[in-house]
Write a protein that holds these residues in place. Structure first.
Motif, PDB file in Angstrom:
ATOM      1  N   ALA A 169      10.073  17.050 -35.479  1.00 41.26           N
ATOM      2  CA  ALA A 169       9.231  16.746 -34.317  1.00 41.26           C
ATOM      3  C   ALA A 169       8.772  15.291 -34.324  1.00 41.26           C
ATOM      4  O   ALA A 169       8.718  14.633 -33.282  1.00 41.26           O
TER       5      ALA A 169
ATOM      6  N   LEU B   5       4.315  15.578 -26.453  1.00 43.57           N
ATOM      7  CA  LEU B   5       4.478  16.242 -27.752  1.00 43.57           C
ATOM      8  C   LEU B   5       3.088  16.606 -28.231  1.00 43.57           C
ATOM      9  O   LEU B   5       2.247  15.726 -28.438  1.00 43.57           O
TER      10      LEU B   5
ATOM     11  N   SER C  65      -1.170  15.323 -32.883  1.00 50.42           N
ATOM     12  CA  SER C  65      -0.163  15.402 -33.946  1.00 50.42           C
ATOM     13  C   SER C  65      -0.291  14.186 -34.851  1.00 50.42           C
ATOM     14  O   SER C  65      -0.418  13.057 -34.369  1.00 50.42           O
TER      15      SER C  65
ATOM     16  N   GLY D 110       0.494  18.695 -31.005  1.00 46.81           N
ATOM     17  CA  GLY D 110       0.361  19.272 -32.336  1.00 46.81           C
ATOM     18  C   GLY D 110      -0.900  20.099 -32.439  1.00 46.81           C
ATOM     19  O   GLY D 110      -1.573  20.367 -31.433  1.00 46.81           O
TER      20      GLY D 110
ATOM     21  N   THR E 162       6.053  21.231 -28.091  1.00 47.55           N
ATOM     22  CA  THR E 162       4.894  21.536 -28.927  1.00 47.55           C
ATOM     23  C   THR E 162       5.310  22.014 -30.308  1.00 47.55           C
ATOM     24  O   THR E 162       6.306  22.722 -30.471  1.00 47.55           O
ATOM     25  N   GLN E 163       4.527  21.595 -31.294  1.00 50.92           N
ATOM     26  CA  GLN E 163       4.713  22.054 -32.666  1.00 50.92           C
ATOM     27  C   GLN E 163       3.927  23.333 -32.923  1.00 50.92           C
ATOM     28  O   GLN E 163       4.053  23.929 -33.991  1.00 50.92           O
ATOM     29  N   ASN E 164       3.119  23.752 -31.962  1.00 49.05           N
ATOM     30  CA  ASN E 164       2.227  24.896 -32.147  1.00 49.05           C
ATOM     31  C   ASN E 164       2.925  26.209 -31.813  1.00 49.05           C
ATOM     32  O   ASN E 164       3.840  26.251 -30.987  1.00 49.05           O
TER      33      ASN E 164
ATOM     34  N   VAL F 247      14.966  24.674 -36.360  1.00 47.60           N
ATOM     35  CA  VAL F 247      14.012  24.478 -35.265  1.00 47.60           C
ATOM     36  C   VAL F 247      14.721  24.748 -33.943  1.00 47.60           C
ATOM     37  O   VAL F 247      15.955  24.792 -33.865  1.00 47.60           O
TER      38      VAL F 247
ATOM     39  N   GLU G  62       8.815  25.163 -27.453  1.00 49.19           N
ATOM     40  CA  GLU G  62       8.130  25.398 -28.726  1.00 49.19           C
ATOM     41  C   GLU G  62       9.129  25.150 -29.856  1.00 49.19           C
ATOM     42  O   GLU G  62       9.912  26.026 -30.211  1.00 49.19           O
ATOM     43  N   ILE G  63       9.071  23.949 -30.424  1.00 53.49           N
ATOM     44  CA  ILE G  63      10.085  23.549 -31.400  1.00 53.49           C
ATOM     45  C   ILE G  63      10.020  24.401 -32.669  1.00 53.49           C
ATOM     46  O   ILE G  63      11.013  24.586 -33.363  1.00 53.49           O
ATOM     47  N   HIS G  64       8.830  24.946 -32.964  1.00 55.46           N
ATOM     48  CA  HIS G  64       8.671  25.865 -34.095  1.00 55.46           C
ATOM     49  C   HIS G  64       8.564  27.316 -33.623  1.00 55.46           C
ATOM     50  O   HIS G  64       8.147  28.185 -34.380  1.00 55.46           O
TER      51      HIS G  64
END
Length: 276
Positions: free
Chosen positions: A225, A46, A218, A48, A128-130, A197, A145-147
């Motif tokens: 996330a 994971l 992160s 960030g 990834t949150q990016n 998401v 890509e969760i976002h």
């Protein structure tokens, strides 16, 4: 951040090691991390914002940030999905500056490190949150890509997909990019406020399948996330420059904590693994 008294001692000890000790201790942490990687078969990551810091992506809100260079006075509207459907031009003023910034940077050593782990068959997925898609540019294939992110775009009317190169080309050629097939407005596959998401069920599945889970860059504040790492039944390693929240990941679940520059640490780990 609320930490129990026993865990607080562990956390503070980790936060002090860099200040009061030398490179040897960092090397010891790297050696332990390398051993954990050698012994495992299914690694999940994971990531960030911290993993991309060394790439040099400018911040959004600072005096030289992207909101300023794009001349945007109401940045809260940029990622508002309702406003996008009313006036997508505001988002695209920002997005062009963001893409220019991305074209000037390269994936960091840490991005390359995890791409190499995937190549070696060790890594089963990157969450990834990016939205910068630097993992893909480093060569990673199994990226969730969760976002959302800029790697793909799609037509909001007919759903036609556009890859990164096509999306960038249209963004700079058209004030508001439109679909070649139906004329609908094209939107990068970024999750806006007001949208769900992405890949959450898949991300939870990856965490449960992994026997070694990395949290890199992160602070584990943003949900959902931040809820994912605790789904791992194996070992969890947190590499983050600065504090991270234990609200969703109890300290008792963390096997290794590293408060260090992310690239410096993974270069040290690579000294033991010799991935590249």
């Amino acid at each position: 951040m609320k930490i129990s008294s026993d865990n607080d001692k562990v956390y503070k000890k980790n936060m002090r090691y860099k200040k009061f000790t030398g490179v040897k201790e960092v090397s010891d942490l790297a050696a332990k991390c390398a051993d954990m990687i050698k012994e495992t078969k299914k690694i999940c990551l994971l990531s960030g914002a911290g993993i991309s810091t060394n790439a040099g992506i400018p911040d959004f809100r600072g005096p030289k940030g992207l909101y300023h260079t794009a001349g945007i006075e109401n940045p809260e509207r940029i990622f508002d999905i309702s406003y996008f459907y009313r006036d997508p031009s505001l988002f695209y003023r920002f997005h062009r500056e963001f893409l220019k910034a991305l074209e000037r940077v390269k994936p960091t050593f840490a991005h390359q490190f995890f791409a190499k782990l995937e190549e070696k068959g060790k890594l089963i997925g990157i969450i990834t949150q990016n939205i910068d898609s630097l993992h893909q540019r480093a060569g990673s294939k199994k990226v969730y890509e969760i976002h959302g992110g800029v790697w793909e775009s799609y037509c909001t009317k007919c759903g036609k997909r556009y890859d990164y190169e096509e999306g960038v080309k249209k963004t700079f050629e058209e004030d508001i990019p439109h679909c070649d097939d139906c004329g609908g407005v094209i939107k990068p596959d970024i999750v806006f406020f007001g949208e769900p998401v992405k890949y959450l069920d898949k991300c939870i599945q990856l965490a449960r399948e992994s026997d070694l889970f990395f949290v890199v860059g992160s602070s584990l504040v943003v949900t959902p996330a931040a809820l994912i790492p605790s789904e791992c039944r194996g070992s969890i390693v947190v590499v983050n420059k600065g504090e991270f929240s234990t609200a969703y990941l109890p300290m008792s679940r963390v096997s290794l904590i590293v408060d260090e520059d992310i690239d410096i640490f993974f270069k040290a780990v690579n000294e033991y693994l010799e991935l590249f």
